[in-house]
Scaffold this motif. Structure first.
Motif, short mmCIF file in Angstrom:
data_model
loop_
_atom_site.label_atom_id
_atom_site.label_comp_id
_atom_site.label_asym_id
_atom_site.label_seq_id
_atom_site.Cartn_x
_atom_site.Cartn_y
_atom_site.Cartn_z
N ILE A 90 0.84 -1.20 0.00
CA ILE A 90 0.00 0.00 0.00
C ILE A 90 0.87 1.26 0.00
O ILE A 90 0.67 2.18 -0.81
CB ILE A 90 -0.95 -0.01 1.22
CG1 ILE A 90 -2.04 -1.08 1.04
CG2 ILE A 90 -1.58 1.36 1.44
CD1 ILE A 90 -3.03 -1.17 2.17
N ALA A 91 1.89 1.29 0.89
CA ALA A 91 2.71 2.51 1.01
C ALA A 91 3.51 2.76 -0.27
O ALA A 91 3.57 3.90 -0.76
CB ALA A 91 3.64 2.39 2.21
N ALA A 92 4.12 1.70 -0.83
CA ALA A 92 4.95 1.88 -2.03
C ALA A 92 4.07 2.29 -3.22
O ALA A 92 4.48 3.12 -4.05
CB ALA A 92 5.71 0.59 -2.34
N LEU A 93 2.87 1.74 -3.29
CA LEU A 93 1.98 2.07 -4.40
C LEU A 93 1.51 3.53 -4.30
O LEU A 93 1.45 4.26 -5.30
CB LEU A 93 0.79 1.11 -4.42
CG LEU A 93 -0.23 1.30 -5.54
CD1 LEU A 93 0.43 1.27 -6.92
CD2 LEU A 93 -1.31 0.22 -5.48
N ALA A 94 1.21 3.95 -3.07
CA ALA A 94 0.79 5.35 -2.88
C ALA A 94 1.92 6.28 -3.33
O ALA A 94 1.68 7.28 -4.01
CB ALA A 94 0.44 5.58 -1.42
N GLU A 95 3.15 5.93 -2.98
CA GLU A 95 4.32 6.72 -3.36
C GLU A 95 4.43 6.81 -4.89
O GLU A 95 4.61 7.87 -5.47
CB GLU A 95 5.56 6.02 -2.78
CG GLU A 95 6.76 6.90 -2.59
CD GLU A 95 6.46 8.11 -1.73
OE1 GLU A 95 5.73 7.97 -0.73
OE2 GLU A 95 6.92 9.20 -2.11
N GLN A 96 4.29 5.64 -5.51
CA GLN A 96 4.38 5.56 -6.98
C GLN A 96 3.30 6.43 -7.64
O GLN A 96 3.57 7.18 -8.59
CB GLN A 96 4.20 4.10 -7.40
CG GLN A 96 4.22 3.85 -8.91
CD GLN A 96 3.78 2.42 -9.25
OE1 GLN A 96 4.03 1.48 -8.49
NE2 GLN A 96 3.14 2.24 -10.39
N LEU A 97 2.07 6.35 -7.12
CA LEU A 97 0.97 7.09 -7.75
C LEU A 97 1.05 8.59 -7.46
O LEU A 97 0.58 9.41 -8.25
CB LEU A 97 -0.37 6.52 -7.29
CG LEU A 97 -0.64 5.08 -7.75
CD1 LEU A 97 -1.95 4.55 -7.16
CD2 LEU A 97 -0.68 4.97 -9.27
N ARG A 98 1.68 8.94 -6.33
CA ARG A 98 1.90 10.37 -6.03
C ARG A 98 2.81 10.97 -7.08
O ARG A 98 2.67 12.12 -7.47
CB ARG A 98 2.56 10.51 -4.66
CG ARG A 98 1.63 11.09 -3.66
CD ARG A 98 2.22 11.36 -2.30
NE ARG A 98 1.15 11.21 -1.34
CZ ARG A 98 1.06 10.25 -0.45
NH1 ARG A 98 2.02 9.35 -0.34
NH2 ARG A 98 0.02 10.18 0.35
#
Ligand SMILES: C[S@@+](CC[C@H](N)C(=O)[O-])C[C@H]1O[C@@H](n2cnc3c(N)ncnc32)[C@H](O)[C@@H]1O
Length: 239
Positions: free
Chosen positions: A212-220
């Motif tokens: 979840i955290a890495a994906l949020a970072e990627q999408l940011r």
């Protein structure tokens, strides 16, 4: 007599259509379809049938829902056999209810032919189950945005942050970073497995197993235009 068939187009791969879907497409006089239900699935429409695009995609001009419903009623009342083709399963985030209401009001008989939702197709493509005894006893389908395009204000955070559930977020890419912050604030660890499933059932399909955290970072950092959903929970990262 049934005048309108709501047909689930599945995620895009024509082999994932039901036999009933293929039959209705082959016998329709008019097919009203969305952007996401276009593509190879339309090869099953008989030659000579009218193909009417009524696409709606975020950020692009598209016919209003009222216009689509009116068009549906108009074609049905003209005596045509009408297929209303909708991506995935028509009953999942498909504005089915508005169109059914318009048909009921006009006294037009209809049927609903279910389709394989992008959620099921994504799990199958990633070779993961959606449930597992004891670990993932619940599956929830949620939308990543409301009518304004923002994260829905009314969120059941206890359910969304449930670490024993598989959660599938439709239309998620722009709002997922904000949702991820909220999930963390409600106790769901950032390293919870997540799957970004793009263009499922299409040749350009892409599956990214992450957290979840890495994906949020990627999408940011930026989002692509590819149609995608996000699945998170204990089973999401397994292959
Ligand atoms: C308006 S909803 C329709 C959902 C559809 N009724 C279903 O059951 O799959 C559109 C959203 O479904 C998801 N979606 C639909 N087709 C997809 C596909 N082939 N690959 C990934 N996501 C898809 C995306 O989140 C997209 O923004």
């Amino acid at each position: 007599m049934t005048r309108v068939s709501f047909v689930g187009a599945g995620p895009g791969d024509p082999e994932l259509l039901t036999l009933k879907a293929v039959d209705r497409l082959a016998h329709a006089d008019v097919v009203l379809f969305d952007d996401l239900s276009a593509g190879p699935v339309l090869r099953h429409v008989r030659a000579g049938a009218d193909l009417v695009a009524v696409g709606k995609r975020a950020g692009r001009p598209s016919p209003s829902q009222a216009h689509v419903s009116a068009l549906l009623v108009e074609h049905a009342l003209s005596g045509a056999r009408v297929v209303r083709l909708k991506a995935g399963d028509p009953g999942i985030f498909g504005r089915l209810e508005e169109e059914i209401t318009a048909l009921r009001t006009a006294g037009v008989a209809f049927e609903i032919i279910p389709g394989i939702s992008a959620a099921q197709a994504a799990a199958a493509a990633a070779a993961i189950p959606l449930t597992r005894r004891a670990e993932a006893r619940r599956v929830q389908f949620v939308t990543g945005h409301d009518a304004t395009g923002g994260l829905p204000e009314q969120r059941n955070m206890a359910a969304l942050a449930d670490s024993d559930a598989t959660t599938v977020v439709f239309m998620p890419k722009r709002t997922f970073p904000a949702l991820a912050d909220d999930l963390a604030a409600h106790g769901l660890p950032g390293d919870t497995p997540a799957l970004l499933a793009e263009a499922v059932g299409h040749p350009e399909q892409r599956l990214t197993r992450t957290s979840i955290a890495a994906l949020a970072e990627q999408l940011r950092a930026g989002v692509s235009d590819a149609t995608a959903l996000i699945l998170y929970g204990p089973l999401a990262a397994e292959a």
